[in-house]
Design an enzyme around this catalytic site. Sequence first.
Site, PDB file in Angstrom:
ATOM      1  N   LEU A   3       0.890  -1.215   0.079  1.00  0.00           N
ATOM      2  CA  LEU A   3      -0.255   0.069  -0.246  1.00  0.00           C
ATOM      3  C   LEU A   3       0.871   1.247   0.176  1.00  0.00           C
ATOM      4  CD1 LEU A   3      -2.552  -1.152   2.710  1.00  0.00           C
ATOM      5  CD2 LEU A   3      -2.532  -1.499   0.184  1.00  0.00           C
TER       6      LEU A   3
ATOM      7  N   HIS B 211       0.974 -11.893   8.715  1.00  0.00           N
ATOM      8  CA  HIS B 211       2.287 -12.280   7.928  1.00  0.00           C
ATOM      9  C   HIS B 211       2.685 -13.640   8.444  1.00  0.00           C
ATOM     10  CE1 HIS B 211       6.047 -11.904   5.785  1.00  0.00           C
ATOM     11  NE2 HIS B 211       6.636 -12.296   6.918  1.00  0.00           N
TER      12      HIS B 211
ATOM     13  N   THR C 137      -3.265 -22.713  10.584  1.00  0.00           N
ATOM     14  CA  THR C 137      -4.129 -22.982  11.505  1.00  0.00           C
ATOM     15  C   THR C 137      -4.090 -21.999  12.540  1.00  0.00           C
ATOM     16  OG1 THR C 137      -3.814 -25.297  11.191  1.00  0.00           O
ATOM     17  CG2 THR C 137      -5.123 -24.812  13.328  1.00  0.00           C
TER      18      THR C 137
ATOM     19  N   ASN D 155      -2.671  -6.581   9.205  1.00  0.00           N
ATOM     20  CA  ASN D 155      -2.070  -7.490   8.346  1.00  0.00           C
ATOM     21  C   ASN D 155      -1.311  -8.743   8.997  1.00  0.00           C
ATOM     22  OD1 ASN D 155      -1.082  -8.370   5.767  1.00  0.00           O
ATOM     23  ND2 ASN D 155       0.779  -8.305   6.296  1.00  0.00           N
TER      24      ASN D 155
ATOM     25  N   THR E 297       2.360  -0.342   8.589  1.00  0.00           N
ATOM     26  CA  THR E 297       2.878   1.057   8.478  1.00  0.00           C
ATOM     27  C   THR E 297       3.669   0.888   6.812  1.00  0.00           C
ATOM     28  OG1 THR E 297       5.088  -0.061   9.518  1.00  0.00           O
ATOM     29  CG2 THR E 297       3.265   1.076  10.954  1.00  0.00           C
TER      30      THR E 297
END
Length: 195
Positions: free
Chosen positions: A92, A108, A171, A106, A140
Amino acid sequence: KRVVVMISGGGSNMLALAKAASEPGFPAEIVGVISDRRDAGGLTKAAALGLPALALERRDYDSKAAHEAAVLDALAGFSPDLICLAGYMRLLSGAFIQRYEGRILNIHPSLLPLYPGLHTHSRAIEAGDAEAGCTVHFVTEGMDEGPAIVQARVPILPGDTPETLAARVLTEEHRVYAQALRDVAEGRVRMTARS
Ligand code: GRF
């Protein structure tokens, strides 16, 4: 809290968030799903759940900026309080992140700050790590470097391949992303302005 989930692929994390949000008393509702790929499997999952889902295919736009403007327009239409990136494989811009400062999450698939970027599981196996895992963090401007909200650890087992490890981590992703969204939606966790 109104949440838009952004995907690029299978959308298993989007599905996990939608299931959690459908529980009575959950402090957030998924009001829309946006994908940058029209062939994302998650769009079918979203439709099956009756969630409004939009595909804004990157290659239909002649620049990253034009595509992102279309995404921001679509987002505005949902009036989201929070955005959850869930397998969204696009960075972004700073303007986008500032527009939703402290309100973009998010997930990761690594124990950040270890292994930002791609191929996290093969990197952990190659390094001979005993553990792997996932991190939910605020987004960020840097890639995969915002303040962590929650992490989950799994063992790396002898004979693990990136695929077997990815399945074990996924999972945990589903479990911790729902927990992180609950905590942020309830205002128990927020991104503090960094000094
Ligand atoms: C997951 O490992 C997630 O951590 C990464 O993309 C993978 C697939 O996610 N960002 P999903 O099944 O599309 O949610």
